[in-house]
Design a protein around this motif. Structure first.
Motif, mmCIF file in Angstrom:
data_model
loop_
_atom_site.group_PDB
_atom_site.id
_atom_site.type_symbol
_atom_site.label_atom_id
_atom_site.label_comp_id
_atom_site.label_asym_id
_atom_site.label_seq_id
_atom_site.Cartn_x
_atom_site.Cartn_y
_atom_site.Cartn_z
ATOM 1 N N ASP A 13 -7.752 75.085 53.120
ATOM 2 C CA ASP A 13 -8.607 73.925 52.854
ATOM 3 C C ASP A 13 -8.047 72.668 53.509
ATOM 4 O OD1 ASP A 13 -10.359 75.472 51.358
ATOM 5 O OD2 ASP A 13 -9.456 74.924 49.441
ATOM 6 N N ASN A 14 -6.730 72.511 53.486
ATOM 7 C CA ASN A 14 -6.123 71.339 54.114
ATOM 8 C C ASN A 14 -6.353 71.337 55.620
ATOM 9 O OD1 ASN A 14 -5.034 69.870 51.924
ATOM 10 N ND2 ASN A 14 -3.337 71.290 51.781
ATOM 11 N N ALA A 15 -6.274 72.487 56.247
ATOM 12 C CA ALA A 15 -6.532 72.573 57.683
ATOM 13 C C ALA A 15 -7.993 72.232 57.981
ATOM 14 C CB ALA A 15 -6.177 73.958 58.209
ATOM 15 N N GLN A 16 -8.896 72.670 57.114
ATOM 16 C CA GLN A 16 -10.318 72.347 57.291
ATOM 17 C C GLN A 16 -10.549 70.838 57.173
ATOM 18 O OE1 GLN A 16 -13.641 72.564 58.545
ATOM 19 N NE2 GLN A 16 -13.129 74.644 58.038
ATOM 20 N N SER A 17 -9.872 70.203 56.223
ATOM 21 C CA SER A 17 -9.981 68.745 56.092
ATOM 22 C C SER A 17 -9.419 68.051 57.323
ATOM 23 C CB SER A 17 -9.246 68.268 54.836
ATOM 24 O OG SER A 17 -9.896 68.752 53.683
ATOM 25 N N ALA A 18 -8.314 68.578 57.857
ATOM 26 C CA ALA A 18 -7.728 68.013 59.077
ATOM 27 C C ALA A 18 -8.701 68.148 60.246
ATOM 28 C CB ALA A 18 -6.403 68.696 59.392
ATOM 29 N N LEU A 19 -9.376 69.278 60.323
ATOM 30 C CA LEU A 19 -10.360 69.481 61.388
ATOM 31 C C LEU A 19 -11.474 68.446 61.297
ATOM 32 C CD1 LEU A 19 -11.506 71.098 63.762
ATOM 33 C CD2 LEU A 19 -12.616 72.586 62.064
ATOM 34 N N GLN A 20 -11.986 68.217 60.095
ATOM 35 C CA GLN A 20 -13.056 67.232 59.925
ATOM 36 C C GLN A 20 -12.584 65.828 60.336
ATOM 37 O OE1 GLN A 20 -16.157 68.266 59.461
ATOM 38 N NE2 GLN A 20 -15.194 70.277 59.461
ATOM 39 N N GLU A 21 -11.354 65.492 59.979
ATOM 40 C CA GLU A 21 -10.785 64.193 60.368
ATOM 41 C C GLU A 21 -10.640 64.102 61.887
ATOM 42 O OE1 GLU A 21 -9.365 60.396 59.342
ATOM 43 O OE2 GLU A 21 -10.167 61.924 57.994
#
Length: 147
Positions: A13-21
């Motif tokens: 989930d953290n990697a997905q949030s990083a991708l969105q950022e």
């Protein structure tokens, strides 16, 4: 300001949030994203009874699936992306790749999918922050249950 942005991805989930950022930053600056997955060679061979079992093919397949899905998201947002799968220690491969490929910013999750390794060996993110020459933006998951 940031023409080349590296986004290490592991399916968390953290990697997905990083991708969105990273998508938002790249839209603002007109950057190209490099989406990276690292097949952790420390986790490739396990013993099944007395017979060693090589997981590298399965882990590589999972890494490619994460990258394909992520690339679809990036391209749907109108951003150019390339993908790369490396093998080795994730923290070392991320820093090495960034140093060798004119990366100006690394956007990564606060913690990844492998909590056991994080406890035993130290955080990949902490290592990258300490050792990368490039700027590193650390992004936490937006889901309060992950904290």
């Amino acid at each position: 300001m940031y023409q080349q942005i590296l986004v290490p991805l592991d399916g968390s989930d953290n990697a997905q949030s990083a991708l969105q950022e990273a998508i938002q930053i790249s839209r603002y600056f007109g950057s190209t994203l490099t989406l990276m997955a690292v097949v952790d060679q420390g986790r490739v061979i396990v013993a099944s009874g007395s017979i060693p079992y090589d997981l590298s093919g399965e882990l590589t397949k999972q890494a490619q699936q994460v990258l394909e899905e992520s690339k679809r998201q990036v391209e749907a947002a109108g951003v150019i992306a390339t993908t790369v799968v490396e093998s080795g220690s994730p923290k070392h491969e991320i820093v090495k790749y960034a140093n060798e490929h004119d990366i100006e910013l690394i956007v990564m999750g606060k913690s990844g999918a492998d909590a056991i390794n994080r406890l035993l060996l130290g955080s990949t993110t902490a290592y990258v922050v300490r050792n990368a020459k490039e700027r590193v933006l650390v992004v936490d998951s937006e889901d309060p249950t992950d904290q």
